[in-house]
Design an enzyme around this catalytic site. Structure first.
Site, short mmCIF file in Angstrom:
data_model
loop_
_atom_site.label_atom_id
_atom_site.label_comp_id
_atom_site.label_asym_id
_atom_site.label_seq_id
_atom_site.Cartn_x
_atom_site.Cartn_y
_atom_site.Cartn_z
N CYS A 139 -15.47 18.19 18.80
CA CYS A 139 -15.07 17.25 20.07
C CYS A 139 -15.04 18.06 21.16
CB CYS A 139 -13.57 16.72 19.65
SG CYS A 139 -12.97 15.95 21.21
N CYS A 142 -12.21 17.40 23.79
CA CYS A 142 -10.98 18.07 23.39
C CYS A 142 -11.06 19.75 23.85
CB CYS A 142 -10.70 17.97 22.00
SG CYS A 142 -10.77 16.47 20.95
N ASP A 143 -12.17 20.26 23.45
CA ASP A 143 -12.53 21.76 23.45
C ASP A 143 -13.38 22.15 24.56
OD1 ASP A 143 -10.61 21.63 21.23
OD2 ASP A 143 -12.02 21.45 19.74
#
Ligand code: NDP
Length: 313
Positions: A139, A142-143
């Site tokens: 992701c 997200c990261d």
């Protein structure tokens, strides 16, 4: 084992399931949540969540999910660890839906909210598995932030990979995009975006042979599947964007799904093709897939269930 009759069964315990539970319990639907195999859902496999509104300093995924569970329980949600293994949906308005749980228990429910999510696909090579949490992520949204100013690689040639490569190119110094065919599957518009970024290097006909590094990602070894030539590329982050699989196997043959197995809902609602059965979160959304959008549709599903119950009373 005894048969239980309830108003609202929620299957799945990610942001969609727990938000549905918060709304359903406040509406006195006395929901029962079955958590599934991964209580808390996909967020329990991420580290910091910095994009969920209301957490100015960020929160780690597992903590956020525990807090969501507590919030749902505060209003009386009955959260149970377990898997729903069998479903018999009723196509009649006001009909009772039947499910079986892995401990043999049978439940009859007036409404079901399906929030079983989707699972990111991985390549399945040992070095990738070993370095999950050490620089391997599925992701970018997200990261990606953790790799600010660094070089990263991403594998995949679909819309997700193209979108995530573009997203990463705003944050990272350089993005190497590894595509196994001679062209991308992504839409022309997305391909154009990728090609217009100077810091994205697309490697066609290329596959990941190995993710390099002992405890953290230090690079990727790619192989050209036409020439068999290998190349090591230094990166600190490796993103996998080769698609997701919605967790809908137990509903096959009953609920309407698209070709990839995502549940189809009616218009802007969470209504499936069975009255009283609603779907929220990633199980019905292959485009946005964010915790906050999943939570939003969880809320919608609970409101839809409440209105449905009122309409059949
Ligand atoms: P897709 O299934 O569309 O694409 C997966 C990509 O990963 C393909 O390029 C595929 O290659 C590649 N791939 C699959 N397995 C491997 C493997 N083992 N090794 C290397 N590469 C692999 O998934 P997406 O997640 O990209 O998209 C899913 C759906 O969501 C699509 O319908 C897409 O259009 C939609 N979507 C739309 C968005 C938008 O409109 N903004 C954003 C994101 C997704 P190959 O082509 O060779 O099969």
């Amino acid at each position: 084992m005894s048969l239980e009759r309830i108003k609202t069964l929620i299957i799945g315990s990610g942001p969609a399931g727990y938000t549905a539970a918060i709304y359903a319990s406040r509406a006195d639907l006395k929901p029962v949540v079955y958590t599934g195999m991964e209580p808390g859902g996909q967020l329990t496999t991420t580290t910091e969540v910095d994009n969920f509104p209301g957490y100015p300093d960020g929160v780690d995924g597992p903590t956020m999910m525990v807090e969501l569970q507590k919030q749902a329980e505060r209003f009386g949600t009955d959260v149970r660890i377990g898997m729903v293994t069998e479903v018999k949906l009723n196509s009649e308005l006001g009909g009772i839906h039947k499910v079986k749980v892995d401990n043999g228990k049978e439940i009859e429910a007036d409404t079901i909210i399906i929030s079983t999510g989707a699972t990111a696909k991985y390549l399945g090579i040992p070095s990738e598995e070993r370095l999950k949490g050490g620089g391997v992520s599925a992701c970018a949204v997200c990261d990606g932030f953790f790799y600010k100013g660094q070089d990263v690689a991403i594998v995949g040639g679909g819309d997700t990979a193209a979108e995530e490569a573009t997203y990463l190119s705003n944050i990272c110094s350089k993005v190497t995009m590894v595509v196994r065919k001679g062209q991308m599957r992504a839409s022309k518009a997305m391909q154009h975006r990728v090609n217009s970024r100077k810091n994205i290097d697309v490697k066609y006909f290329s596959e990941i042979q190995e993710v390099l590094g002992d405890n953290v990602v230090e690079g990727v070894r790619i192989i050209n599947n036409q020439t068999s030539k290998t190349e090591d590329i230094k990166v600190t982050g490796f993103f996998v964007a080769i698609g997701h699989k919605p967790n809908t196997d137990i509903f096959k043959g009953q609920l309407e799904m698209d070709d990839a197995g995502y549940i189809i809902t009616d218009g802007k609602t969470t209504q499936t093709n069975y009255p009283g059965v609603f779907a929220s979160g990633d199980v019905q959304d292959k485009e946005y897939r964010q915790a906050v959008t999943a939570a939003g549709t969880g809320c919608m599903a609970a409101l839809d269930a409440e209105r449905y119950l009122a309409s059949i009373e």
